[in-house]
Design a protein around this motif. Sequence first.
Motif, PDB file in Angstrom:
ATOM      1  N   GLU A   1       1.014  -1.333  -0.233  1.00 19.43           N
ATOM      2  CA  GLU A   1      -0.031   0.312  -0.038  1.00 19.43           C
ATOM      3  C   GLU A   1       0.773   1.128   0.239  1.00 19.43           C
ATOM      4  OE1 GLU A   1      -3.857  -1.246   2.017  1.00 19.43           O
ATOM      5  OE2 GLU A   1      -2.331  -0.373   3.236  1.00 19.43           O
ATOM      6  N   PHE A   2       1.665   0.932   1.278  1.00 19.03           N
ATOM      7  CA  PHE A   2       2.832   1.917   0.712  1.00 19.03           C
ATOM      8  C   PHE A   2       3.649   2.361  -0.933  1.00 19.03           C
ATOM      9  CE2 PHE A   2       7.524   3.286   1.002  1.00 19.03           C
ATOM     10  CZ  PHE A   2       7.630   4.567   1.883  1.00 19.03           C
ATOM     11  N   ARG A   3       3.379   1.287  -1.725  1.00 18.74           N
ATOM     12  CA  ARG A   3       3.946   1.960  -2.691  1.00 18.74           C
ATOM     13  C   ARG A   3       3.643   2.332  -3.586  1.00 18.74           C
ATOM     14  NH1 ARG A   3       7.710  -3.303  -2.505  1.00 18.74           N
ATOM     15  NH2 ARG A   3       9.468  -2.975  -1.434  1.00 18.74           N
ATOM     16  N   GLN A   4       1.828   1.580  -3.279  1.00 23.92           N
ATOM     17  CA  GLN A   4       0.752   2.837  -4.167  1.00 23.92           C
ATOM     18  C   GLN A   4       0.712   3.778  -4.071  1.00 23.92           C
ATOM     19  OE1 GLN A   4      -2.619   0.108  -3.058  1.00 23.92           O
ATOM     20  NE2 GLN A   4      -3.695   0.888  -4.442  1.00 23.92           N
ATOM     21  N   MET A   5       0.575   4.863  -2.624  1.00 26.51           N
ATOM     22  CA  MET A   5       0.917   6.234  -2.584  1.00 26.51           C
ATOM     23  C   MET A   5       1.838   7.361  -2.806  1.00 26.51           C
ATOM     24  SD  MET A   5      -0.985   6.141   1.867  1.00 26.51           S
ATOM     25  CE  MET A   5       0.237   4.443   2.338  1.00 26.51           C
ATOM     26  N   MET A   6       3.337   6.113  -2.919  1.00 26.09           N
ATOM     27  CA  MET A   6       4.650   6.476  -3.704  1.00 26.09           C
ATOM     28  C   MET A   6       4.003   6.603  -5.573  1.00 26.09           C
ATOM     29  SD  MET A   6       7.804   5.656  -2.266  1.00 26.09           S
ATOM     30  CE  MET A   6       8.286   4.136  -2.723  1.00 26.09           C
ATOM     31  N   ASN A   7       3.465   6.313  -5.794  1.00 27.63           N
ATOM     32  CA  ASN A   7       3.036   6.172  -6.614  1.00 27.63           C
ATOM     33  C   ASN A   7       2.337   7.437  -7.214  1.00 27.63           C
ATOM     34  OD1 ASN A   7       5.379   3.992  -8.212  1.00 27.63           O
ATOM     35  ND2 ASN A   7       3.292   2.602  -7.908  1.00 27.63           N
ATOM     36  N   GLU A   8       1.463   7.192  -6.851  1.00 21.60           N
ATOM     37  CA  GLU A   8       0.077   7.570  -6.286  1.00 21.60           C
ATOM     38  C   GLU A   8       0.446  10.043  -6.910  1.00 21.60           C
ATOM     39  OE1 GLU A   8      -2.869   7.767  -7.032  1.00 21.60           O
ATOM     40  OE2 GLU A   8      -3.907   9.573  -7.220  1.00 21.60           O
TER      41      GLU A   8
END
Lengths: 356, 356
Positions: free
Chosen positions: A293-300
């Motif tokens: 989920e952290f990487r998802q937020m980083m991408n966003e």
Amino acid sequence: MFRNFKIVSNVIFGRGCFNQLDDILASRRTGDDTFVVFLADHVFRENEPFKARIPVRGRDMVIFVNTDDEPKTAGVDALVAQIRAACDRLPAGVIGIGGGSTMDMAKAVALLLTNPGSAADYQGWDLIRHPAVWHAGIPTLSGTGAEVSRTTVLTGPEKKLGINSDYTLFDQMVLDPELLAGVPPEQRFYTGMDCYIHCVESLTGTYLNTFSQSYGEKAMELCLEVFLEAPPDSDDKLMMASYFGGMSIAYSQVGVCHALSYGLAFVLGLHHGIGNCVAFDCLEEFYPEGVREFRQMMNEHHIELPRNLVSSLEDHQLEKMTDVALVLEPLWENALGKDWKTIMTRDKIRELYQRM
Amino acid sequence: MFRNFKIVSNVIFGRGCFNQLDDILASRRTGDDTFVVFLADHVFRENEPFKARIPVRGRDMVIFVNTDDEPKTAGVDALVAQIRAACDRLPAGVIGIGGGSTMDMAKAVALLLTNPGSAADYQGWDLIRHPAVWHAGIPTLSGTGAEVSRTTVLTGPEKKLGINSDYTLFDQMVLDPELLAGVPPEQRFYTGMDCYIHCVESLTGTYLNTFSQSYGEKAMELCLEVFLEAPPDSDDKLMMASYFGGMSIAYSQVGVCHALSYGLAFVLGLHHGIGNCVAFDCLEEFYPEGVREFRQMMNEHHIELPRNLVSSLEDHQLEKMTDVALVLEPLWENALGKDWKTIMTRDKIRELYQRM
């Protein structure tokens, strides 16, 4: 034995509530010669409109705190000496206005005004003997939970470690989401992830109970909403996430990521927020769902983390980093259980650092 | 203007933490002749194992409070007189052990020991002048939020209305989910629904801000989980739901259901929990989603509400009921907005009551 948890006893929340600070301080100003100390982040030094809103009266002091480096025990000692030199009485209040670093400085100064010696003497758990000067926290950056926590995290000559005590806690929080408006996006992300990461560490830890779980789950939900959906009241929600994230540590602890991040901060001077992100990104084996989920937020948010920070370090630096991380026994025990030493050997910590 | 919200400053949470009450009180017992007053729900009068766990020392008083009727101002006055007659000093603490009624009695007694006159003199908002005796709340029934609220709801000669003040707030909460074990299922349901219903009223109200919303949403989620899924840690979760539900009122208010329920209580003596349920079941037009979920929980728990309570009343009783409900202006304004008087006429209230 359960901890009898002390909670910040007054909170005001709302857009524009910073304007009520003068009223709140009025009850502390008991005589003509009382004064309060405002410790504000140095980003506000040139911000004339904001400076004009700080309710300065009479002999009050406004001190801008440089937060290019994280708070140091020597910096706290210097501020305490400066305040003592300016007046032979104690201030009626110390008000921290800024992010985690500034709020932690304000807490430490309030403590050291009434406790003799250096801030470095009190790094640890429950070493403070005397109540602090009344102190208030006003976050202008959200995520650390410093506004509700019973610690002030300081880097001393030997270690990065908090002054953990019930007296550390603020007496008042002023939570005004409008104050988050000008934060640079990367800074906002890194500090917000501090909250997200300590929720992951708390919710997957062995210390957890339903009190901490209730706060942690809601804080995490708010973080995901803010950083993946960006609702119109994102700043309000981020401020509540930080508050709830801080409360979730009551009967819990942070874990592997925070422990490693402390080492990064001590040796590389890496700030807490970004340090957590650098460490967390390498911790899939411990927190698979959280890292996803952290990487998802980083991408966003188009965040590019710095890489290869450790590969060029000398061996004694890596050793020191490992030492700093290993001191934090409650964090390791929360993350990995009573037998954590069999899992988290010095070699394993070095190996994790070498990925960063 | 935002309220500078006062929060219960100490909380201990955990299964078995009631055993630490003696330690907590030790710091209050400053001399040989200090004493504390335990006010416990009368259901514990014959419960020898539980009575033996109350940490009574020296000249402490244990008083069992009859909660067949809801707390009355006259009952508070009588308890204060009883304590004053027993000792010419103030107790070092008043500890309420029970549900909302007992905790409200403990709060009111702690206030009236230091404020002159009758409890009826202080029904309203911020009429209390002097700090209360130190007082602690220990819920043995969860849902009312009395453990965190700044009110003690009392029925006086003229009205049912709380003593609302910062001094009303407990100084300490002891949240031990084990204490919920023996609650009869219907009682547990009605009291739990108090929490669910005030969350619905708070979350749909016009006063809401993100602080209250964050607490209210989590409290509601916990209620639904407890009453629809019955997880193994239901009692822990119900206790947190009650705490969060109480906190959600900080920048909010209850609404139509609570206002009508106060009238039912005043005229019919209906207890708060069941009164809320009776009223809420008739409020589909104001809270469609909430009432739907409420009925789902009722079905799940095989709850049969009493019906036709109002049809046989005399007209002057119905008028009194309407008067009691209409006094609660902040509740109506929260529910229906500034123009609530154009919506909630006396005729409309009568019509709603006649459905019950």
